[in-house]
Design a protein around this motif. Structure first.
Motif, PDB file in Angstrom:
ATOM      1  N   GLY A 232     -51.404   2.172  24.428  1.00 32.17           N
ATOM      2  CA  GLY A 232     -50.861   0.817  23.754  1.00 32.17           C
ATOM      3  C   GLY A 232     -49.794   1.169  22.982  1.00 32.17           C
ATOM      4  N   ILE A 233     -49.973   2.041  22.037  1.00 31.02           N
ATOM      5  CA  ILE A 233     -48.841   2.452  20.816  1.00 31.02           C
ATOM      6  C   ILE A 233     -47.663   2.884  21.677  1.00 31.02           C
ATOM      7  CG2 ILE A 233     -48.503   3.646  19.180  1.00 31.02           C
ATOM      8  CD1 ILE A 233     -51.254   3.422  18.107  1.00 31.02           C
ATOM      9  N   ALA A 234     -47.735   3.875  22.599  1.00 26.72           N
ATOM     10  CA  ALA A 234     -47.020   4.749  23.414  1.00 26.72           C
ATOM     11  C   ALA A 234     -46.007   3.514  24.296  1.00 26.72           C
ATOM     12  CB  ALA A 234     -47.464   5.444  24.369  1.00 26.72           C
ATOM     13  N   MET A 235     -46.759   2.494  24.724  1.00 29.29           N
ATOM     14  CA  MET A 235     -46.075   1.616  25.385  1.00 29.29           C
ATOM     15  C   MET A 235     -45.213   0.681  24.706  1.00 29.29           C
ATOM     16  SD  MET A 235     -48.982   0.391  28.291  1.00 29.29           S
ATOM     17  CE  MET A 235     -48.153  -1.018  28.889  1.00 29.29           C
ATOM     18  N   MET A 236     -45.647   0.409  23.473  1.00 31.67           N
ATOM     19  CA  MET A 236     -44.788  -0.441  22.539  1.00 31.67           C
ATOM     20  C   MET A 236     -43.782   0.303  21.977  1.00 31.67           C
ATOM     21  SD  MET A 236     -45.120  -3.278  20.985  1.00 31.67           S
ATOM     22  CE  MET A 236     -46.777  -4.084  21.248  1.00 31.67           C
ATOM     23  N   VAL A 237     -43.799   1.607  21.623  1.00 41.36           N
ATOM     24  CA  VAL A 237     -43.037   2.150  21.047  1.00 41.36           C
ATOM     25  C   VAL A 237     -41.710   2.469  22.029  1.00 41.36           C
ATOM     26  CG1 VAL A 237     -42.295   4.928  20.599  1.00 41.36           C
ATOM     27  CG2 VAL A 237     -44.264   3.594  19.342  1.00 41.36           C
ATOM     28  N   ASP A 238     -42.032   2.597  23.476  1.00 44.35           N
ATOM     29  CA  ASP A 238     -41.130   2.849  24.577  1.00 44.35           C
ATOM     30  C   ASP A 238     -40.609   1.583  24.702  1.00 44.35           C
ATOM     31  OD1 ASP A 238     -40.203   4.097  26.588  1.00 44.35           O
ATOM     32  OD2 ASP A 238     -41.167   2.703  28.109  1.00 44.35           O
ATOM     33  N   GLN A 239     -41.238   0.310  24.676  1.00 49.07           N
ATOM     34  CA  GLN A 239     -40.451  -0.988  24.892  1.00 49.07           C
ATOM     35  C   GLN A 239     -39.694  -1.239  23.514  1.00 49.07           C
ATOM     36  OE1 GLN A 239     -40.200  -3.079  27.409  1.00 49.07           O
ATOM     37  NE2 GLN A 239     -41.087  -1.427  28.432  1.00 49.07           N
ATOM     38  N   LEU A 240     -39.920  -0.953  22.252  1.00 52.96           N
ATOM     39  CA  LEU A 240     -39.130  -1.358  21.171  1.00 52.96           C
ATOM     40  C   LEU A 240     -38.034  -0.314  20.957  1.00 52.96           C
ATOM     41  CD1 LEU A 240     -41.865  -2.224  18.613  1.00 52.96           C
ATOM     42  CD2 LEU A 240     -40.341  -3.856  19.887  1.00 52.96           C
ATOM     43  N   GLY A 241     -38.066   0.674  21.716  1.00 51.76           N
ATOM     44  CA  GLY A 241     -36.951   1.790  21.512  1.00 51.76           C
ATOM     45  C   GLY A 241     -36.895   2.507  20.333  1.00 51.76           C
ATOM     46  N   ILE A 242     -37.858   2.765  19.757  1.00 56.49           N
ATOM     47  CA  ILE A 242     -38.209   3.475  18.343  1.00 56.49           C
ATOM     48  C   ILE A 242     -37.616   5.097  18.644  1.00 56.49           C
ATOM     49  CG2 ILE A 242     -39.453   4.273  16.361  1.00 56.49           C
ATOM     50  CD1 ILE A 242     -41.184   1.437  17.130  1.00 56.49           C
ATOM     51  N   ILE A 243     -38.195   5.728  19.657  1.00 59.22           N
ATOM     52  CA  ILE A 243     -37.939   6.850  19.758  1.00 59.22           C
ATOM     53  C   ILE A 243     -36.827   6.926  21.033  1.00 59.22           C
ATOM     54  CG2 ILE A 243     -38.695   9.069  20.294  1.00 59.22           C
ATOM     55  CD1 ILE A 243     -41.614   8.376  18.974  1.00 59.22           C
ATOM     56  N   PRO A 244     -35.589   7.371  20.584  1.00 56.70           N
ATOM     57  CA  PRO A 244     -34.738   7.565  21.704  1.00 56.70           C
ATOM     58  C   PRO A 244     -34.878   8.378  22.667  1.00 56.70           C
ATOM     59  CG  PRO A 244     -33.720   8.448  19.712  1.00 56.70           C
ATOM     60  CD  PRO A 244     -34.955   7.793  19.396  1.00 56.70           C
TER      61      PRO A 244
END
Length: 90
Positions: free
Chosen positions: A78-90
């Motif tokens: 869930g955290i990985a999906m959220m980070v991917d959707q928010l674009g925190i890590i390019p």
């Protein structure tokens, strides 16, 4: 996009719940516990709860192991999906 955010929130909440359940049950795995409904029924009936059988202990341990595996996995997913959707890590 919105469905992915909803799914990631679900995974975070459910993974957190499973992780919390695993930790709580691991700490109190040797205690015999009953739920409130069973306690109310036993109080009305005036009887004592039956002792746990070997199968009960095995299934309780299995539940703890599965929650310990899937809880952190779903939380991380869930955290990985959220980070991917928010674009925190390019």
């Amino acid at each position: 996009m919105e469905g992915t955010v909803t799914a990631s929130l679900f995974f975070i909440v459910f993974g957190g719940f499973l992780t919390f359940t695993a930790i709580l049950n691991w700490r109190h795995r040797r205690e015999e516990k009953i739920n409130l409904l069973e306690a109310a029924i036993l109080k009305v009936a005036g009887t004592e709860p039956l002792p746990l059988t070997r199968l009960d202990r095995i299934l309780q341990t299995f539940h703890i192991i599965m929650a310990s595996i899937f809880g952190p996995f779903l939380l991380f997913l869930g955290i990985a999906m959220m980070v991917d959707q928010l674009g925190i890590i390019p």
